[in-house]
Motif scaffolding. Sequence first.
Motif, PDB file in Angstrom:
ATOM      1  N   ARG A 159       0.818  -1.219   0.000  1.00  0.00           N
ATOM      2  CA  ARG A 159       0.000   0.000   0.000  1.00  0.00           C
ATOM      3  C   ARG A 159       0.845   1.259   0.000  1.00  0.00           C
ATOM      4  NH1 ARG A 159      -2.025  -2.386   4.270  1.00  0.00           N
ATOM      5  NH2 ARG A 159      -1.776  -0.551   5.576  1.00  0.00           N
TER       6      ARG A 159
ATOM      7  N   TRP B 135       2.461   0.332  -5.189  1.00  0.00           N
ATOM      8  CA  TRP B 135       2.124  -1.058  -4.861  1.00  0.00           C
ATOM      9  C   TRP B 135       0.628  -1.249  -5.075  1.00  0.00           C
ATOM     10  CZ3 TRP B 135      -0.919  -3.995  -1.668  1.00  0.00           C
ATOM     11  CH2 TRP B 135      -0.491  -5.277  -1.344  1.00  0.00           C
ATOM     12  N   MET B 136       0.258  -2.147  -5.959  1.00  0.00           N
ATOM     13  CA  MET B 136      -1.160  -2.319  -6.274  1.00  0.00           C
ATOM     14  C   MET B 136      -1.759  -3.567  -5.635  1.00  0.00           C
ATOM     15  SD  MET B 136      -1.973   0.269  -8.131  1.00  0.00           S
ATOM     16  CE  MET B 136      -3.193   0.140  -9.428  1.00  0.00           C
ATOM     17  N   SER B 137      -1.001  -4.627  -5.543  1.00  0.00           N
ATOM     18  CA  SER B 137      -1.435  -5.867  -4.904  1.00  0.00           C
ATOM     19  C   SER B 137      -0.173  -6.701  -4.686  1.00  0.00           C
ATOM     20  CB  SER B 137      -2.465  -6.597  -5.780  1.00  0.00           C
ATOM     21  OG  SER B 137      -1.844  -7.438  -6.704  1.00  0.00           O
ATOM     22  N   PRO B 138      -0.269  -7.848  -4.003  1.00  0.00           N
ATOM     23  CA  PRO B 138       0.960  -8.581  -3.684  1.00  0.00           C
ATOM     24  C   PRO B 138       1.786  -8.975  -4.912  1.00  0.00           C
ATOM     25  CG  PRO B 138      -0.835  -9.392  -2.359  1.00  0.00           C
ATOM     26  CD  PRO B 138      -1.438  -8.433  -3.328  1.00  0.00           C
ATOM     27  N   ASP B 139       1.187  -8.931  -6.084  1.00  0.00           N
ATOM     28  CA  ASP B 139       1.958  -9.293  -7.271  1.00  0.00           C
ATOM     29  C   ASP B 139       1.819  -8.251  -8.386  1.00  0.00           C
ATOM     30  OD1 ASP B 139      -0.635  -9.696  -7.915  1.00  0.00           O
ATOM     31  OD2 ASP B 139      -0.449 -11.789  -8.501  1.00  0.00           O
TER      32      ASP B 139
END
Lengths: 186, 109
Positions: free
Chosen positions: A55, A67-71
Amino acid sequence: MSEARSALAGARFAGIAHVEEAGLVGMISFRGDLGHAKVKSAVKAVAGAAIPKPRGVALAGATGVAWMSPDELLILVPHAEADAVVAKLSTALKGQHFMAENVSDARAVFTVTGPHAREVIGKLAPVDMSRFAEGEIRRTRLAQVAAALWISAPDSITVVCFRSGAQYMFDLLSAAAQEGSAVGVY
Amino acid sequence: MLILECPYCGVKGEETEFHAGGEAHLKRFGPGSSDADFETYLFMRENPKGVHLERWRHANGCGKWFHAARCTMTLEVFGTYSAQTYEPPQEIKDILTAKRPGWSWRNFK
């Protein structure tokens, strides 16, 4: 080559906050194993900043990474450089499992500026804007459409949404920023 | 309104940011399975009053699927956990046991 145009050609609205379509912004959607050393160094080389913590968003001028999501990451670059950056990432990560796609023209970017900027967003998104800090990105919804937002400067919030919803987003932000509509919460 | 915390991005958001994905921990019966198993997989769902395990997706956020344990009666969310599991983790079970002694859901208790 055709001339690139942003969704609403810099449309603007002034009320309790200034709403402005931010024009052309280069955006690259990157997916892959964010913990991989090669990915880390390739992203840092093009974005000028290390992959932020969950985040987080790291921006310096027009260049940065969110950072958009864990990947998934969103890499921001000047619009004209986006294709070159994708090529650079593709070369650096050859043989690796990843995706880097120039999505600049699939998105619309707005800035909401002014002392009531948080309030404008707070009216539309299920986010506690009083705790929302600089260096943080929040993917959420604004009324009925998905959006991502971060604080780009004190009293200035950048909103990214799909280009297809650009007019809706502009109308939404303008309505929330109407003159005399300050609530005084934040 | 449910307040869910996405275990992937850590965002604590309200229900409208998420999308419900139905019952959790279904075992899939596809081609080659018996008609009875297939019918059970497709149609038979729990409808509990109390503890329920569900799948949710952080649709307006990071886009990930996850599991949530909640109460259908009070709308209390006991916890959320990873989608990469066949059963609720022990800490979720402990919370459920503490808050709803004697709870059971399908074959979990």
